[in-house]
Design a protein around this motif. Structure first.
Motif, short mmCIF file in Angstrom:
data_model
loop_
_atom_site.label_atom_id
_atom_site.label_comp_id
_atom_site.label_asym_id
_atom_site.label_seq_id
_atom_site.Cartn_x
_atom_site.Cartn_y
_atom_site.Cartn_z
N ASN A 350 -15.29 9.98 -14.23
CA ASN A 350 -16.73 10.03 -14.44
C ASN A 350 -17.36 10.49 -13.12
OD1 ASN A 350 -19.41 9.70 -14.88
ND2 ASN A 350 -19.35 7.47 -15.08
N MET A 351 -17.99 11.70 -13.18
CA MET A 351 -18.54 12.29 -11.95
C MET A 351 -19.77 11.54 -11.44
SD MET A 351 -16.70 14.83 -11.03
CE MET A 351 -17.70 15.97 -10.08
N ARG A 352 -20.48 10.86 -12.34
CA ARG A 352 -21.73 10.22 -11.94
C ARG A 352 -21.83 8.80 -12.51
NH1 ARG A 352 -26.06 13.74 -10.75
NH2 ARG A 352 -27.33 11.85 -10.72
N CYS A 358 -23.40 9.95 -18.71
CA CYS A 358 -22.02 10.12 -18.22
C CYS A 358 -21.22 8.85 -18.44
CB CYS A 358 -22.01 10.44 -16.73
SG CYS A 358 -22.43 12.16 -16.37
N ARG A 384 -18.25 9.65 -4.61
CA ARG A 384 -18.56 11.07 -4.76
C ARG A 384 -17.51 11.75 -5.63
NH1 ARG A 384 -17.64 14.32 -1.21
NH2 ARG A 384 -16.28 12.94 -0.01
N GLY A 385 -17.97 12.76 -6.40
CA GLY A 385 -17.05 13.51 -7.25
C GLY A 385 -15.90 14.10 -6.47
N LYS A 388 -13.21 11.73 -5.77
CA LYS A 388 -12.47 11.38 -6.99
C LYS A 388 -11.45 12.46 -7.35
CE LYS A 388 -15.86 8.34 -9.11
NZ LYS A 388 -16.53 7.96 -10.34
N VAL A 402 -12.63 15.39 -17.09
CA VAL A 402 -13.79 15.22 -16.22
C VAL A 402 -15.09 15.22 -17.02
CG1 VAL A 402 -14.99 16.14 -14.20
CG2 VAL A 402 -12.51 16.40 -14.39
N GLY A 404 -19.11 15.23 -16.55
CA GLY A 404 -20.21 15.45 -15.60
C GLY A 404 -21.52 15.69 -16.34
#
Ligand code: 5CA
Length: 436
Positions: A350-352, A358, A384-385, A388, A402, A404
């Motif tokens: 999870n980017m965020r 998300c 932070r992405g 990760k 992923v 985002g």
């Protein structure tokens, strides 16, 4: 598994004493930690890989007709005195005295004990042939433990032992293990080359080492270039003639370790002779009556005559394989696990963590993957992405999924193959379909 609840101590800088790629990566990716020289704790991610390797070894042993058991790590010195190996084994053996003053040792191998156990339980020719194995920790006080788990002092080994009534039977057992070894290593994404080998303190005169090619290997090896091609290990091991024919075909192309080189044959090979370094991942031996004779093991034959069984022993370095597989499969960014031994199949990112959509999509995919029995490591942390991605690349799971904010707006997620780098945008449903 949610990464926010896991124990994955990854580090950027490899420690200075780690020389080879696999050792560096195992420490950086949080697979193991050294607790004493040559002794390692297996952290959660490393432990999962070890278990995967163990399962493949077990399945192929069972398929070869070997029967699993478990012998203790601590052995009485008596077994070793009876075979004459207690003194002969030397300083590699960790010798222990208990409070009663009795001599014990931490087993470096189990020929002596298994022979005594089998002797006390098998009385007739009908009890043979048998193959028994266990997967157990061993200790060898190596003078120079190095390359991390590849030459440890404490290490996990699969050791199997065969008991047969005659030479021909012993050869069949040996051949069955030979095939089991080729299949075992192939399932882990490795090409292991069987090479004639020395027998050392185990004894006997028929022996093969199974070597995988890697620049960091401890031994220098020489082999015919035919070994670069893929091979099929499809043979009916119950058909004795087919089995022998298969083993003959697998040993026809020249392959030798440094100690067993044949200059004449090498001269004939010309430029079909290749040279590399290699890692020994398995070693098999046929040594006849060495231990059964020493321990007075006999069974009654069909006519009442007494027969001294003939034995072989067959070792796989289970914990060494974790390092060996990484040596064979990594890139600049980290480990690239072959799927059958990967600790998890999918890394879900999870980017965020601060974006509701998300989080909702990631949680939903996580639940669906888990429900479908797909092994998934979910990076749900508030990081932070970029960090990760770096972690996922380092730990080398076969697939990265992923999620985002931009993708969610367009109704897509991103799926990346760690080995090929291929990346595609697709709907969450299609991603699930691909992974299940
Ligand atoms: N008793 C026989 C066969 S059961 C035996 O002990 N053979 S061995 O010594 O060749 O070991 C079997 C395998 O264990 C080796 O092929 C290697 O893969 C692994 N091994 C041996 N020593 C170590 C070590 N110090 N660290 C990690 N793995 C090891």
């Amino acid at each position: 598994m949610r990464l926010s609840r896991y124990f994955l101590p990854v580090t950027k800088e490899p420690p200075a004493d780690a020389q080879v790629a696999s050792h560096k990566l195992m420490l950086r990716a949080g697979l193991v930690r050294q607790t004493s020289a040559g002794i390692y704790a297996w952290l959660p991610l490393g432990h999962r890989v070890l278990k995967k390797i163990e399962s493949i070894v077990r399945e192929e042993q069972d398929r070869a007709g070997a029967v699993e058991m478990l012998m203790p790590t601590i052995q009485s010195a008596e077994y070793w005195r009876d075979t004459g190996r207690y003194e002969a084994y030397g300083p590699e053996m960790l010798r222990i005295e208990d409070r009663q003053g009795r001599d014990l040792l931490y087993g470096p191998t189990n020929e002596d004990m298994i022979t005594a156990l089998f002797r006390d339980g098998a009385k007739s020719y009908r009890d043979l042939p048998r193959m028994l194995y266990h997967i157990q920790w061993k200790f060898r006080d190596e003078i120079r433990p190095r390359f991390g788990v590849m030459r440890g002092r404490e290490f996990l080994m699969k050791d199997a032992y065969s008991f047969d009534l005659d030479e021909a039977g012993g050869r069949i057992s040996y051949n069955k293990q030979f095939v089991a070894y080729l299949r075992t290593f192939k399932r882990m994404g490795l090409r292991a080359i069987p090479m004639q080998a020395d027998t050392g303190p185990i004894g006997g005169d028929l022996s093969h080492e199974f070597i995988i090619l890697a620049d960091s290997g401890e031994s220098e090896v020489f082999f015919h270039k035919n070994w670069e091609q893929d091979r099929s290990y499809d043979v009916d091991v119950e058909d004795t003639a087919a089995l022998q024919g298969f083993v003959d075909s697998m040993t026809a192309d020249y392959a030798a370790t440094d100690e067993k080189r044949d200059e004449e044959r090498e001269a004939e090979l010309g430029d079909t002779l290749l040279k590399s370094r290699g890692i020994e991942v398995g070693h098999i031996f046929f040594f006849g009556d060495k231990y059964t004779k020493a321990l007075g093991m006999q069974v009654s034959g069909p006519g009442g005559d007494m027969i001294t069984p003939l034995m072989g022993s067959y070792g796989v370095g289970v914990s060494r394989l974790v390092g060996a597989i990484i040596e064979a499969s990594h890139d600049d960014n980290g480990i690239v696990w072959p799927e059958p031994v990967a600790p998890y199949k999918v890394g879900l990112i999870n980017m965020r963590a601060d974006d509701e959509a998300c989080v909702a999509t990631s949680d939903d995919l996580y639940a669906k993957l888990e429900a479908a029995g797909v092994e998934v490591l979910y990076d749900d942390r508030d990081e932070r992405g970029g960090a990760k991605f770096a972690t996922m690349d380092l730990i080398g799971l076969p697939w990265q999924l992923v999620i985002g904010p931009r993708g969610i707006k367009n109704g897509v997620v991103e799926l990346t193959n760690r080995a090929t780098g291929e990346r595609e945008e697709l709907s969450a449903e299609s991603a699930l379909e691909k992974l299940v």
